[in-house]
Design a protein around this motif. Structure first.
Motif, PDB file in Angstrom:
ATOM      1  N   UNK A  96       7.414   9.137   5.965  1.00 19.29           N
ATOM      2  CA  UNK A  96       7.911   8.784   7.302  1.00 19.29           C
ATOM      3  C   UNK A  96       6.740   8.465   8.240  1.00 19.29           C
ATOM      4  N   UNK A  97       5.704   9.286   8.195  1.00 19.05           N
ATOM      5  CA  UNK A  97       4.531   9.083   9.051  1.00 19.05           C
ATOM      6  C   UNK A  97       3.841   7.769   8.708  1.00 19.05           C
ATOM      7  N   UNK A  98       3.690   7.479   7.426  1.00 23.30           N
ATOM      8  CA  UNK A  98       3.024   6.246   7.001  1.00 23.30           C
ATOM      9  C   UNK A  98       3.782   5.004   7.460  1.00 23.30           C
TER      10      UNK A  98
ATOM     11  N   UNK B 286      -0.408  17.482  12.701  1.00 23.61           N
ATOM     12  CA  UNK B 286      -1.161  16.687  13.674  1.00 23.61           C
ATOM     13  C   UNK B 286      -2.385  16.057  13.023  1.00 23.61           C
ATOM     14  N   UNK B 287      -3.090  16.833  12.212  1.00 25.22           N
ATOM     15  CA  UNK B 287      -4.274  16.305  11.523  1.00 25.22           C
ATOM     16  C   UNK B 287      -3.893  15.150  10.599  1.00 25.22           C
ATOM     17  N   UNK B 288      -2.762  15.279   9.909  1.00 28.19           N
ATOM     18  CA  UNK B 288      -2.335  14.229   8.991  1.00 28.19           C
ATOM     19  C   UNK B 288      -1.957  12.959   9.755  1.00 28.19           C
ATOM     20  N   UNK B 289      -1.276  13.114  10.881  1.00 30.35           N
ATOM     21  CA  UNK B 289      -0.889  11.958  11.697  1.00 30.35           C
ATOM     22  C   UNK B 289      -2.134  11.210  12.171  1.00 30.35           C
ATOM     23  N   UNK B 290      -3.092  11.950  12.712  1.00 27.71           N
ATOM     24  CA  UNK B 290      -4.321  11.334  13.228  1.00 27.71           C
ATOM     25  C   UNK B 290      -5.117  10.680  12.107  1.00 27.71           C
ATOM     26  N   UNK B 291      -5.239  11.382  10.977  1.00 29.24           N
ATOM     27  CA  UNK B 291      -5.983  10.839   9.840  1.00 29.24           C
ATOM     28  C   UNK B 291      -5.345   9.542   9.347  1.00 29.24           C
ATOM     29  N   UNK B 292      -4.036   9.509   9.285  1.00 30.94           N
ATOM     30  CA  UNK B 292      -3.326   8.312   8.822  1.00 30.94           C
ATOM     31  C   UNK B 292      -3.497   7.166   9.806  1.00 30.94           C
ATOM     32  N   UNK B 293      -3.473   7.460  11.095  1.00 30.22           N
ATOM     33  CA  UNK B 293      -3.679   6.422  12.108  1.00 30.22           C
ATOM     34  C   UNK B 293      -5.095   5.843  12.022  1.00 30.22           C
ATOM     35  N   UNK B 294      -6.075   6.698  11.807  1.00 33.08           N
ATOM     36  CA  UNK B 294      -7.458   6.226  11.720  1.00 33.08           C
ATOM     37  C   UNK B 294      -7.676   5.425  10.434  1.00 33.08           C
ATOM     38  N   UNK B 295      -7.030   5.832   9.355  1.00 30.65           N
ATOM     39  CA  UNK B 295      -7.107   5.061   8.104  1.00 30.65           C
ATOM     40  C   UNK B 295      -6.549   3.660   8.322  1.00 30.65           C
TER      41      UNK B 295
ATOM     42  N   UNK C 186       0.822  -1.209   0.000  1.00 36.68           N
ATOM     43  CA  UNK C 186       0.000   0.000   0.000  1.00 36.68           C
ATOM     44  C   UNK C 186       0.854   1.255   0.000  1.00 36.68           C
ATOM     45  N   UNK C 187       1.992   1.200   0.701  1.00 41.47           N
ATOM     46  CA  UNK C 187       2.858   2.371   0.755  1.00 41.47           C
ATOM     47  C   UNK C 187       3.442   2.696  -0.612  1.00 41.47           C
TER      48      UNK C 187
END
Length: 247
Positions: free
Chosen positions: A151-153, A189-198, A127-128
């Motif tokens: 990096x976040x992904x 922060x929004x991107x980190x949270x969104x990626x974690x929830x995905x 997926x990455x």
């Protein structure tokens, strides 16, 4: 770039791969790898599911004395093959190899086979690289912000913070946060949270992990925080999401 040499220097990567992996269908493997070039994660997920169904009884020639090493070698091979597919799809060589190196570093940090299975590392690698292809096709992000997102992904199971990310890339928190918001129209922060929830949604649909396990894996402070964040982002609670199978 990190060089991964087979135990026997006389073996090529493909020869080594053939010794390690199961006797699954070559056509199934090519279908799965080729799906990366679409840049569509749903196509890749479906191809992965079909690959698992068709190869449900594959018999690993695992290294009996070190199963963890065997799994890591297999993941490195997958990352290498995905890198080639991404480059063939038009992704910049340096970006593809950067992602490959980051995955190899992450793979080597795993300490148990159970951890690799729970985090579904094989699918995440696929997926990455699929996201990388999609980014090439549709995004105009700078190299820096692309690296930050990558990096976040890859490190999504860790306790990510703006402080940690800024230190990783050797920029001030203010500069990196401002640059990220300017290019993506959302905060770090929004991107980190969104990626974690995905990732949480994917785990809910593709694994047997409990809600508590997923909350812990993704490093939420506690289940209550995870549940509230999940509902705020998706509009439904984790339990409701499971029952309706929304994606």
């Amino acid at each position: 770039m990190i060089d991964i040499a087979p135990p026997n220097d006389s073996l090529s990567l493909l020869e080594y791969s053939s010794q390690l992996q199961t006797h699954h269908s070559y056509s199934d493997e090519q279908t799965l790898l080729s799906s990366i070039k679409t840049g569509d994660k749903h196509i890749v997920i479906n191809a992965y599911k079909q690959f698992q169904i068709h190869n449900a009884y594959e018999s690993f020639l695992a290294m009996k004395n070190n199963r963890l090493r065997h799994e890591k070698n297999m993941l490195i091979i997958i990352a290498t093959l995905c890198t080639r597919e991404a480059i063939q799809a038009g992704v910049n060589d340096k970006k593809a190899y950067l992602l490959s190196d980051q995955w190899i570093n992450t793979i080597e940090k795993h300490t148990s086979v159970e951890n690799i299975i729970n985090q579904n590392v094989r699918l995440n690698i696929l997926l990455n690289f699929t996201s990388l292809v999609k980014t090439k096709k549709y995004s105009k992000l700078s190299h820096l912000i692309f690296e930050v997102q990558t990096y976040i992904q890859i490190h999504i199971y860790e306790n990510l913070s703006i402080v940690k990310i800024a230190k990783q890339f050797k920029y001030s928190q203010n500069y990196l946060s401002t640059r990220f918001k300017k290019e993506t129209n959302e905060t770090l922060k929004q991107y980190i949270i969104k990626t974690k929830i995905t990732e949480a949604k994917r785990l809910l649909l593709s694994t047997q992990l409990s809600l508590m396990d997923i909350s812990t894996l993704l490093n939420f402070k506690d289940y209550t925080r995870f549940s509230h964040t999940f509902k705020r982002i998706t509009g439904t609670s984790p339990k409701q999401f499971i029952s309706t199978k929304k994606y």
